[in-house]
Structures are given as C-alpha cells and as structure tokens.
Enzyme design. Structure first.
Site, PDB file in Angstrom:
ATOM      1  N   SER A  16       0.829  -1.342  -0.047  1.00 30.16           N
ATOM      2  CA  SER A  16       0.099  -0.048  -0.070  1.00 30.16           C
ATOM      3  C   SER A  16       0.885   1.295   0.088  1.00 30.16           C
ATOM      4  CB  SER A  16      -0.877   0.075   1.217  1.00 30.16           C
ATOM      5  OG  SER A  16      -1.558   1.129   1.462  1.00 30.16           O
ATOM      6  N   SER A  18      -0.764   4.117   0.917  1.00 32.82           N
ATOM      7  CA  SER A  18      -1.505   5.113   1.703  1.00 32.82           C
ATOM      8  C   SER A  18      -0.770   5.590   2.827  1.00 32.82           C
ATOM      9  CB  SER A  18      -2.708   4.359   2.119  1.00 32.82           C
ATOM     10  OG  SER A  18      -3.715   3.960   1.208  1.00 32.82           O
ATOM     11  N   THR A  55     -10.258  -1.063   2.061  1.00 33.79           N
ATOM     12  CA  THR A  55      -9.767  -1.650   0.651  1.00 33.79           C
ATOM     13  C   THR A  55     -10.032  -2.935   0.770  1.00 33.79           C
ATOM     14  OG1 THR A  55      -8.111  -1.690  -1.024  1.00 33.79           O
ATOM     15  CG2 THR A  55      -7.251  -2.105   1.284  1.00 33.79           C
ATOM     16  N   LYS A  59     -14.750  -3.479   1.145  1.00 37.90           N
ATOM     17  CA  LYS A  59     -15.572  -2.391   0.864  1.00 37.90           C
ATOM     18  C   LYS A  59     -16.802  -2.382   0.955  1.00 37.90           C
ATOM     19  CE  LYS A  59     -12.032  -0.171  -2.086  1.00 37.90           C
ATOM     20  NZ  LYS A  59     -11.684   0.617  -3.392  1.00 37.90           N
ATOM     21  N   ASP A  96     -13.676   6.817  -3.739  1.00 33.45           N
ATOM     22  CA  ASP A  96     -13.113   6.402  -4.940  1.00 33.45           C
ATOM     23  C   ASP A  96     -13.804   7.293  -6.117  1.00 33.45           C
ATOM     24  OD1 ASP A  96     -11.340   4.864  -4.216  1.00 33.45           O
ATOM     25  OD2 ASP A  96     -12.555   3.110  -4.145  1.00 33.45           O
ATOM     26  N   GLY A 122     -16.124  -5.697 -10.492  1.00 30.46           N
ATOM     27  CA  GLY A 122     -15.792  -5.704  -9.224  1.00 30.46           C
ATOM     28  C   GLY A 122     -16.079  -4.378  -8.490  1.00 30.46           C
ATOM     29  N   TYR A 196      -2.353   1.470 -10.259  1.00 26.55           N
ATOM     30  CA  TYR A 196      -1.171   2.582  -9.803  1.00 26.55           C
ATOM     31  C   TYR A 196       0.040   2.055  -9.691  1.00 26.55           C
ATOM     32  CZ  TYR A 196      -2.640   1.214  -5.273  1.00 26.55           C
ATOM     33  OH  TYR A 196      -3.046   0.335  -4.191  1.00 26.55           O
ATOM     34  N   GLY A 217      -3.383   5.799 -12.500  1.00 21.07           N
ATOM     35  CA  GLY A 217      -4.140   5.356 -11.455  1.00 21.07           C
ATOM     36  C   GLY A 217      -3.466   5.854 -10.119  1.00 21.07           C
TER      37      GLY A 217
END
Ligand code: NAP
Length: 413
Positions: A16, A18, A55, A59, A96, A122, A196, A217
């Site tokens: 990640s 984040s 994530t 979700k 998102d 998805g 990404y 991304g």
C-alpha cells in the site's frame, strides 16, 4: 478519551502507498490495519476509530457496520472511507468516485456522450459505472469474464470511445500483462487505467503507441485520499494539494535508471547516487552474475551474447517493476526494445555520457574486441530512444549524481 486511530483497513497491505500519501497530507498517525475477516466485527467496534480508509476485501462488508451511509456510497454499494462523527456514529462514504473523476479530468478524458467500455465487474467497476452515468455517458458496457459481454466477443464493442480498466490485469507483480488490446477499439480516444503500480501499465504503453491518452491510477489514489482526509477532519484541503501529493508519490516510487556506454561510469555514479539519496542501488550485471555464478566475460565466452541478453532481459523484468530504486544497467540493455517497457514502467531513465576517449576497455567483453566508435554509432539512437534525460559524467561521480538528483526532483513527473 484515548487518542483516535486513523488508517487503512484491509487484509493484505504490504504494497500500500496510503501511509506516505496521508502523512504528506498532514495525518502523521495514519497506520495500516491488516485484519482477518473473523476479526472485522471486533475491529470496527473499537471506540477509538477516528477515520478509516477501506480496501480489498472489505469495501462492501463494512457497510453493515456503518450507522449512516452517504448517497454515493449507497448508490455504488461500497464504502472506502469511514468517519466517526461528533455524535459518535460511524458514517460511510465513497471517495473513489471523486478520485476517478479527478483522474479522468487530469488526463483530459471526458465520458460525456461517449460509449464507455468498463473491463471488470468488481468494486472499482461499480464506481466507474456510477461516474460514467453521472457524466452522461452515451452507453456503458461492462465486460466480465463470465458475462454476456466478455473477452471473447470484444469486437461487439469496437465502437468504444473510452476504455476503463478496473481489473487487476497488469498490476504488480504481474506487470506487462494486457487486459485488452486498445487496437481492438479503433474509435478509442481515451483509456482510464486504475492500476497505480506500475506507474505505466502494458495497457498504457499500448494506448500511447496508438496515440491514445491514458490516465494514471496514482492520480485517483491520491485524490481519493485527499477527499478522505477532508471527511476525517471536516476541513477543506485545496485542490492544489492533489498535484503536490501526486508529484511527491511519483518521485518516491519512481526508479532512477542509469543507461550508457560500457565504462561511462554508471556503477560509480549509481553508488554515489545511493549515498546521496539513501536509495538502494541495484546493478543488473551484478544480479546476473550472482544468479548465474559466472562473470559477464565468462557468460559471453561460454554461452554467447544471445544467452547473456536473455539473462539481462529477465533481470530488467525482475527489477524494473520494483519502486524507489536506482537501477544500474549494462551498456547493451538498449539493444532489446522489451527492456524499454521493463525499465520505463516505473522509472525515469538517464543516459550517462562520457567522452569515448575516457571509456575503459579492460574486463568488458564487447569494448575489448569491437571498435567503440562503431558501437556508439549503433547504440546512440537506442540510448536516445530509451532516455528521458542525458547527464554528462565529466567531473566526479558525486557531481554527476547531484546533477541527476536535481533533474529527478524537478522533473520526476
Ligand atoms: P475487485 O472487486 O476484486 O474487482 C476486480 C474485477 O476484475 C473482478 O470483479 C473481475 O471481474 C476482474 N478480474 C479479476 N481477476 C481477473 C483476471 N484474472 N482476468 C480478468 N479479469 C479479472 O477489485 P477492485 O477493488 O474493483 O479493484 C480492481 C483494480 O482497480 C485493482 O487493480 C485496484 O488496485 C484498482 N483500484 C485502483 C484505485 C485507485 O485509486 N487508483 C481504486 C480502486 C481500485 P469479472 O469477474 O467480471 O471478470
């Protein structure tokens, strides 16, 4: 009251981005919470939750734990941001959608009035469908492996104008894989790529070859994070922050790749650059020798150049998909176009240039025998094709390293 927790909730979060994104937005305590499905209920009961991003694979699951859902989250059917409100209730949002809109605008790709083909069905596909609908797309088609519209009948939608990839095909570590060839869609004028990592997927490369713009991304990821931070703390963050964080993330994740003639100083410059930046320097020739157990001259002498180039291509594939490294390549890496994709997918490529008269020949299989002038004539256009910038190595390795780092910090976009 205990200090509140902020972070990303998911199951496997090793790769990640984040934490650096949210910390760059000022959330110093932002952390990763890797939770198994049987621990989800207990985790979401924690009273000290301040704000969470959510994530894969939670979700949808977290919706049942939210006391309030905002309209976008309800419509899309997934929550990627949870906020503890002042009244103690947990509110679920979906940022998102904002991220995807930002990404499309950033790439200059409009969905209004367009036929949009979305690959995958998805969570991210639901977001893309909602965004396309809100943008008044003319037609929205979802391609799903088991659906009526699937990968065996893509020709039904050859008139697609915007292609959206919401599958994980091409994502690290399986870089280089293509979900669908843009060549199948002659009317395609834009590709929205949600992946990404790598920065440039096989789909993005293929689109660029056809002159079709594609998105990145990473711009969606950073934008949805900004929107989440606004919800966590009830503060407005200027839109300019999107650009700043995107630049920071591009810079920290991109590899610095050194190419150039044998003996141009790539290894010493790479070592100096590692000292200067704290990044790890990976010498592809070293990696080849370690794996093969022979020196490069031995591989050339015993197995021939073609065998060496195969090993070199494999090393470029293995290391090119990693992030935040310095990659030092052999002089002939530019001879195989496939290496361009491997090195460029996550990298900014620098040609190290040095006067021919200064290039050493000892211990270098091709420099010894061949005429360096002829080699340079053959390779100069290849170096020019691969490189993003060229740096002259005419003083010290430290000075050359500084020049590269300066160029990189200013231009890593
Ligand atoms: P997901 O819920 O697992 O959905 C992915 C979909 O892709 C699946 O439903 C499946 O659709 C399709 N798929 C899966 N494996 C496939 C395969 N081997 N071949 C072809 N299709 C396959 O995941 P998600 O949350 O939607 O995320 C999807 C991608 O979007 C990931 O790469 C994720 O990193 C990216 N993403 C990026 C951002 C961002 O901010 N940039 C945000 C969200 C997601 P079918 O079964 O219908 O074929």
């Amino acid at each position: 009251m205990r200090e509140r927790i902020y972070g990303l909730l998911g199951r496997t979060l090793k790769h990640s981005y984040s934490v650096p994104i949210h910390r760059a937005l000022g959330n110093e305590g932002y952390a990763l919470f890797e939770i198994e499905p049987d621990q989800l209920c207990a985790f979401l009961a924690r009273e000290d939750i301040g704000g969470l991003n959510v994530t894969i694979p939670y979700k949808r699951d977290v919706m049942a734990f939210c006391d309030v859902l905002d309209e976008t989250a309800r419509e899309i059917g997934s929550v990627n941001t949870i906020v503890r409100r002042a009244d103690g209730l947990l509110a679920g949002y979906n940022t998102d959608a904002y991220g995807l809109r930002y990404m499309a605008a950033h790439a200059g790709i409009s969905l209004a009035g367009k036929k949009v083909v979305i690959l995958g069905s998805g969570g991210a596909s639901l977001t893309a469908q909602s965004v396309a609908k809100a943008a008044s797309a003319k037609e929205i088609v979802v391609v799903s492996r088991g659906g009526t519209d699937n990968y065996d009948n893509l020709n039904r939608h050859a008139d697609a104008q915007v292609l959206v990839n919401t599958t994980p095909i091409g994502m690290y570590p399986h870089t280089g894989e293509l979900p669908a060839d843009p060549a199948l869609f002659p009317a395609c004028e834009g590709v929205l790529e949600l992946i990404y990592n790598p920065r440039r997927t096989a789909l993005a490369f293929r689109a660029a070859e056809r002159g079709i713009p594609s998105s990145e991304g990473l711009s969606m990821l950073t934008a949805q994070a900004k929107a989440a931070e606004e919800l966590f703390f009830g503060r407005a963050i200027p839109d300019g922050e999107n650009e700043r964080i995107l630049h920071l993330m591009r810079q920290s994740t991109q590899n610095i790749v050194l190419i150039g003639m044998p003996g141009s100083g790539k290894t010493t410059v790479g070592t100096a650059l590692a000292r200067l930046t704290g990044r790890a320097a990976i010498d592809l020739d070293e990696k080849i020798m370690q794996a093969d157990g022979r020196t490069i001259p031995e591989i050339f002498a015993q197995s021939g150049e073609a065998a060496f180039r195969t090993l070199e291509r494999e090393a470029a594939q293995t290391w090119g998909k990693e992030s935040g490294l310095i990659l030092v390549t052999g002089g002939g890496v530019v001879k195989d176009e496939r290496n361009y994709h491997s090195l460029k997918q996550n990298g900014r490529i620098y040609q190290i240039e040095r006067a021919l008269s200064l290039l050493p020949r000892e211990g270098r299989p091709l420099s010894q025998a061949a005429d360096l002038n002829a080699m340079l004539r053959e390779r100069a256009p290849l170096y020019a094709h691969f490189r993003d910038a060229s740096i002259s190595n005419k003083t010290t390795p430290e000075d050359t390293a500084k020049q590269i780092w300066q160029e990189f910090c200013g231009n890593a976009d």
